[in-house]
Design a protein around this motif. Structure first.
Motif, PDB file in Angstrom:
ATOM      1  N   ALA A   1       0.803  -1.227   0.000  1.00 27.78           N
ATOM      2  CA  ALA A   1       0.000   0.000   0.000  1.00 27.78           C
ATOM      3  C   ALA A   1       0.835   1.277   0.000  1.00 27.78           C
ATOM      4  N   GLY A   2       2.089   1.191   0.430  1.00 27.50           N
ATOM      5  CA  GLY A   2       2.894   2.412   0.520  1.00 27.50           C
ATOM      6  C   GLY A   2       2.764   3.112   1.858  1.00 27.50           C
ATOM      7  N   ASP A   3       2.040   2.507   2.798  1.00 22.58           N
ATOM      8  CA  ASP A   3       1.872   3.103   4.131  1.00 22.58           C
ATOM      9  C   ASP A   3       2.612   2.278   5.183  1.00 22.58           C
ATOM     10  N   GLY A   4       3.110   2.958   6.185  1.00 24.44           N
ATOM     11  CA  GLY A   4       3.648   2.277   7.356  1.00 24.44           C
ATOM     12  C   GLY A   4       2.520   2.080   8.360  1.00 24.44           C
ATOM     13  N   ALA A   5       2.613   1.024   9.162  1.00 20.99           N
ATOM     14  CA  ALA A   5       1.557   0.776  10.154  1.00 20.99           C
ATOM     15  C   ALA A   5       2.106  -0.102  11.268  1.00 20.99           C
ATOM     16  N   ARG A   6       1.408  -0.092  12.389  1.00 22.33           N
ATOM     17  CA  ARG A   6       1.736  -1.043  13.460  1.00 22.33           C
ATOM     18  C   ARG A   6       0.448  -1.519  14.113  1.00 22.33           C
ATOM     19  N   ARG A   7       0.569  -2.658  14.784  1.00 22.52           N
ATOM     20  CA  ARG A   7      -0.576  -3.188  15.528  1.00 22.52           C
ATOM     21  C   ARG A   7      -0.306  -3.003  17.002  1.00 22.52           C
ATOM     22  N   ASP A   8      -1.302  -2.599  17.766  1.00 24.12           N
ATOM     23  CA  ASP A   8      -1.092  -2.497  19.214  1.00 24.12           C
ATOM     24  C   ASP A   8      -1.445  -3.815  19.898  1.00 24.12           C
ATOM     25  N   GLU A   9      -1.398  -3.798  21.207  1.00 22.22           N
ATOM     26  CA  GLU A   9      -1.578  -5.069  21.934  1.00 22.22           C
ATOM     27  C   GLU A   9      -2.960  -5.677  21.739  1.00 22.22           C
ATOM     28  N   ASP A  10      -3.945  -4.845  21.369  1.00 18.37           N
ATOM     29  CA  ASP A  10      -5.279  -5.399  21.112  1.00 18.37           C
ATOM     30  C   ASP A  10      -5.444  -5.855  19.665  1.00 18.37           C
ATOM     31  N   GLY A  11      -4.392  -5.665  18.861  1.00 17.33           N
ATOM     32  CA  GLY A  11      -4.497  -6.019  17.446  1.00 17.33           C
ATOM     33  C   GLY A  11      -5.051  -4.886  16.592  1.00 17.33           C
ATOM     34  N   ASP A  12      -5.248  -3.701  17.197  1.00 17.94           N
ATOM     35  CA  ASP A  12      -5.741  -2.563  16.412  1.00 17.94           C
ATOM     36  C   ASP A  12      -4.614  -1.941  15.583  1.00 17.94           C
ATOM     37  N   ILE A  13      -4.967  -1.521  14.371  1.00 18.01           N
ATOM     38  CA  ILE A  13      -3.961  -0.997  13.443  1.00 18.01           C
ATOM     39  C   ILE A  13      -3.858   0.526  13.561  1.00 18.01           C
ATOM     40  N   TRP A  14      -2.634   1.003  13.655  1.00 15.16           N
ATOM     41  CA  TRP A  14      -2.333   2.443  13.664  1.00 15.16           C
ATOM     42  C   TRP A  14      -1.549   2.751  12.398  1.00 15.16           C
ATOM     43  N   LEU A  15      -2.021   3.738  11.639  1.00 13.22           N
ATOM     44  CA  LEU A  15      -1.324   4.116  10.415  1.00 13.22           C
ATOM     45  C   LEU A  15      -0.219   5.103  10.743  1.00 13.22           C
ATOM     46  N   LEU A  16       0.943   4.901  10.103  1.00  9.37           N
ATOM     47  CA  LEU A  16       2.101   5.725  10.460  1.00  9.37           C
ATOM     48  C   LEU A  16       2.541   6.653   9.332  1.00  9.37           C
ATOM     49  N   GLY A  17       1.715   6.775   8.291  1.00  9.16           N
ATOM     50  CA  GLY A  17       2.084   7.689   7.200  1.00  9.16           C
ATOM     51  C   GLY A  17       2.761   6.939   6.061  1.00  9.16           C
ATOM     52  N   ARG A  18       2.996   7.646   4.978  1.00  6.14           N
ATOM     53  CA  ARG A  18       3.550   7.040   3.773  1.00  6.14           C
ATOM     54  C   ARG A  18       5.022   6.688   3.973  1.00  6.14           C
ATOM     55  N   VAL A  19       5.409   5.619   3.336  1.00  7.01           N
ATOM     56  CA  VAL A  19       6.826   5.246   3.410  1.00  7.01           C
ATOM     57  C   VAL A  19       7.544   5.588   2.101  1.00  7.01           C
ATOM     58  N   ASP A  20       6.805   6.203   1.158  1.00  2.00           N
ATOM     59  CA  ASP A  20       7.438   6.566  -0.116  1.00  2.00           C
ATOM     60  C   ASP A  20       7.460   8.087  -0.241  1.00  2.00           C
ATOM     61  N   ASP A  21       7.680   8.584  -1.441  1.00  4.45           N
ATOM     62  CA  ASP A  21       7.797  10.035  -1.606  1.00  4.45           C
ATOM     63  C   ASP A  21       6.457  10.688  -1.916  1.00  4.45           C
ATOM     64  N   VAL A  22       5.411  10.134  -1.329  1.00  3.90           N
ATOM     65  CA  VAL A  22       4.090  10.722  -1.509  1.00  3.90           C
ATOM     66  C   VAL A  22       3.769  11.523  -0.254  1.00  3.90           C
ATOM     67  N   MET A  23       3.279  12.750  -0.459  1.00  5.47           N
ATOM     68  CA  MET A  23       2.913  13.585   0.695  1.00  5.47           C
ATOM     69  C   MET A  23       1.394  13.568   0.846  1.00  5.47           C
ATOM     70  N   ASN A  24       0.946  13.942   2.022  1.00  2.17           N
ATOM     71  CA  ASN A  24      -0.488  14.003   2.272  1.00  2.17           C
ATOM     72  C   ASN A  24      -0.800  15.386   2.849  1.00  2.17           C
ATOM     73  N   VAL A  25      -1.320  16.247   1.991  1.00  2.00           N
ATOM     74  CA  VAL A  25      -1.599  17.617   2.403  1.00  2.00           C
ATOM     75  C   VAL A  25      -3.110  17.795   2.451  1.00  2.00           C
ATOM     76  N   SER A  26      -3.643  18.077   3.611  1.00  2.00           N
ATOM     77  CA  SER A  26      -5.095  18.194   3.794  1.00  2.00           C
ATOM     78  C   SER A  26      -5.824  16.978   3.244  1.00  2.00           C
ATOM     79  N   GLY A  27      -5.244  15.800   3.439  1.00  2.00           N
ATOM     80  CA  GLY A  27      -5.894  14.588   2.948  1.00  2.00           C
ATOM     81  C   GLY A  27      -5.755  14.398   1.441  1.00  2.00           C
ATOM     82  N   HIS A  28      -4.992  15.267   0.774  1.00  2.00           N
ATOM     83  CA  HIS A  28      -4.786  15.106  -0.669  1.00  2.00           C
ATOM     84  C   HIS A  28      -3.385  14.601  -0.934  1.00  2.00           C
ATOM     85  N   ARG A  29      -3.316  13.699  -1.874  1.00  2.00           N
ATOM     86  CA  ARG A  29      -2.047  13.078  -2.173  1.00  2.00           C
ATOM     87  C   ARG A  29      -1.254  13.894  -3.159  1.00  2.00           C
TER      88      ARG A  29
END
Ligand code: PRX
Length: 650
Positions: free
Chosen positions: A500-528
């Motif tokens: 997907a191009g996104d970084g993420a982690r799972r917490d102890e309950d198995g819930d996913i937290w998104l950590l932002g893009r891992v490539d050269d894509v920016m996210n400005v006001s929700g726009h790529r």
């Protein structure tokens, strides 16, 4: 004390659905169970239940040639008929499909019967202009009902739409017209934004002049009444043409895999890619998620997604999902603060909106203005809130729930992308205990994992790379005209798992937290936005020798575009009006790509930090742009460079 407060906050940051909400919720635990028991059977059942097929399918998924998936591929349907005619036939013709609210305050209610009639006329009008199955139609319109009518009319005749956000420049429009070889553009004289008319037609004229010549006709909706040039034989007024068109139009069936639309989005290279979506699979997942994630009760709810149809959120959650489900929704043309900062809340009150879907950047702007503004309006009709586009920070989540939602209604944070077509990760309200800041869990029927760089699943709570491990119905079917890029971008890294191009982690309950893009894509006001695309725009300016762009974190917009530019010696010699040069370059990017890409800052520098092999170290520039201590510089060819750049930036 701080520790105690943090701890207390930690503890309250789990919100169980209220028993009243759970009791009436559309989605229950059994959705997860049946998807777990038989994933493909589950999607087949959704496709049959949610949609009407002119020819029923017998095959659910063909994954014999990954990454090219086919869903429901021996079935046939008409997407527009699914969004319109069948509701009218079911006796819902009088239900309001769209409460349209124009920025200047004009408003118009359109029922399903009226919308169906308009789409039929528009479909005849398109066919009259020689548009047929598989032809591409560019749509460059403000957020007015005709944008939705156009998309559905194109879909109805089996043509393919390519909606281009009205804020994009003529260059951006021209390159999208050329890439898809569009035959027709549908536009308007203009639209209303921030209390002013922004003309669209001149931009279309410029784009056609720059493009390779595939456009045969232009349809122009009259919205603002400003003067426009009309090219004889090529340009046609929507209202004249539609008036002549018949209101009879049979919806022909198309194969489930027939392309429905192309939507261009930024990638890691300078050239936007045309993401292609199909008909049957896309509509199935858009409708499924719209119904279950937003707990839609179509008889009573008033739904409002604030996205523009120029983005994927507008495609899936203004047009296809809600209309396939027979929802009543609000469509608003303008900006949140025109003519006053409470405009959105006034609209919620006016239409008794019950479900609101928006982006964290908007919520953060409202937070800045203060709760006294929403508090002037009666927001008690709201019963569910949604968020999309970027991670929602827990503070914004809490504010959204309390100040907008009155403190007790569910907030669902939905993770997905232009490429995924529909929501992939989200809580199900009524089922999931909500956790501010986390997008939480894969929706039923979707398989998500987090991998290390070498492709092994991450154990524990470490961060990793987000992948989708199994094909899903609304997945992109490719990149228009570029199967190689499709494979390379998403499927090369982890075999037949989607990267997907996104970084993420799972917490102890198995819930996913998104950590932002891992490539050269920016996210400005929700726009790529792509760093490479803005860099090539900067370099195209005659003054620029070299440019590097980074996405720096920004309190309101999530990230902001920050550019570092080395001017050509000839230009630098003209004196040191750095401020003027920087302003000129900001404007240049806005003109070339569109206002959303305008850098927050352009720093004029003499050097850029590079490794010995000549690669620009953006990480260091990001440190600088975010005002942090500069990180490890040992791999720089010249370690003193950052010192020099920091001085210049000051
Ligand atoms: O980085 C993720 C972020 O937006 C990217 C997709 O952007 P786009 O294709 O324009 O679609 C936006 C609307 C669906 C993702 O790769 N993103 C989207 N939603 C979230 C998100 N990041 C965190 N949390 C979200 N809910």
């Amino acid at each position: 004390m701080t520790v105690q407060i943090d701890h207390a906050l930690e503890e309250i940051r789990r919100f169980r659905p209220s028993p009243e909400f759970a009791a009436q919720a559309v989605a229950g635990e059994e959705l997860y169970e049946s998807a777990r028991a038989d994933r493909l059977g589950f999607w087949a059942e959704q496709a049959r239940e949610l949609l009407t097929w002119q020819k029923p399918f017998t095959r659910t998924l063909d994954w014999s040639n990954p990454p090219f998936a086919k869903w429901f591929d021996d079935g046939e349907l008409n997407v527009a008929e699914n969004c319109l005619d069948r509701h009218v036939e079911a006796g819902l013709g009088d239900r309001v499909a769209i409460h349209f609210e124009g920025e200047p305050g004009d408003s118009r209610d359109i029922t399903y019967a009226e919308l169906t009639d308009e789409v039929k006329r528009a479909a005849n009008m398109l066919e009259g202009l020689g548009i047929g199955e598989g032809d591409r139609v560019a749509i460059y319109l403000p957020m007015i009902p005709e944008a939705i009518v156009s998309m559905l009319a194109v879909a109805r005749i089996g043509a393919i739409h390519s909606v281009v956000f009205g804020g994009f420049s003529s260059d951006s429009l021209a390159s999208r017209i050329d890439d898809a070889e569009a035959k027709l553009v549908i536009t308007a004289d203009g639209g209303y934004r921030k209390g002013r008319v922004f003309p669209l037609k001149p931009t279309v004229d410029e784009a056609i002049a720059k493009s390779a010549g595939s456009i045969e006709n232009v349809l122009v909706v009259r919205r603002t009444g400003n003067e426009v040039d009309v090219v004889d034989g090529r340009d046609h007024w929507w209202h004249d043409t539609v008036a002549e068109a018949s209101g009879e139009h049979a919806a022909k069936p198309f194969n489930a895999e027939h392309p429905l639309f192309i939507l261009y989005t930024s990638g890691t290279t300078g050239k936007p890619k045309g993401v292609v979506h199909s008909s049957g699979g896309y509509l199935t997942q858009a409708a499924f998620t719209h119904k279950n994630v937003f707990d839609l009760h179509p008889e009573t709810d008033v739904y409002w997604c604030t996205a523009d149809v120029g983005w994927i959120t507008g495609h899936s959650y203004v047009v296809y999902g809600p209309l396939a489900n027979g929802a009543t929704q609000v469509v608003y043309e303008g900006t949140p603060d025109t003519p006053h900062p409470g405009r959105w809340w006034e609209i919620v009150e006016k239409y008794q909106v019950s479900i609101l879907y928006t982006a964290p950047t908007a919520i953060r702007s409202f937070m800045k203005l203060g709760r006294q503004i929403p508090h002037q309006f009666n927001l008690r009709s709201l019963r569910l809130l949604g968020s999309v586009g970027e991670p929602i920070n827990p503070e914004a989540w809490i504010w959204y729930r309390h100040v907008i939602g009155g403190g007790s209604i569910p907030v669902v944070d939905t993770w997905w992308q232009t490429e995924t077509g529909a929501i992939m990760i989200s809580a199900l309200p009524g089922v999931t205990d909500l956790k501010p800041g986390s997008a939480q869990v894969a929706v039923p029927g979707v398989s998500i994992d987090i991998l290390t760089d070498d492709g092994t699943p991450v154990e524990g709570e470490e961060g990793g790379l987000l992948v989708v491990t199994e094909p899903w119905p609304s997945m992109l079917r490719g990149i228009w005209g570029d199967p190689e890029r499709f494979k390379e971008t998403y499927w090369e890294k982890f075999g037949d798992r989607y990267f997907a191009g996104d970084g993420a982690r799972r917490d102890e309950d198995g819930d996913i937290w998104l950590l932002g893009r891992v490539d050269d894509v920016m996210n400005v006001s929700g726009h790529r936005l792509s760093t490479a695309e803005i860099e090539s725009s900067l370099v195209a300016h005659p003054w620029t020798a070299e440019a590097a762009v980074v996405g720096a974190s920004d309190e309101t917009t999530g990230q902001a575009v920050v550019a570092f530019v080395i001017l050509k010696a000839s230009q630098a010699a003209h004196g040191d009006d750095v401020a003027a040069a920087s302003e000129e370059l900001r404007k240049h990017v806005a003109t070339q790509i569109g206002a959303i890409a305008r850098p927050r800052q352009v720093f004029i520098v003499n050097e850029l930090p590079k490794t010995r092999s000549g690669k620009i170290m953006r990480r260091l520039l990001r440190d600088l742009a975010e005002g942090r201590q500069i990180g490890d510089t040992t791999t720089l060819a010249d370690t003193s460079i950052m010192q020099i750049i920091s001085e210049q930036v000051k």
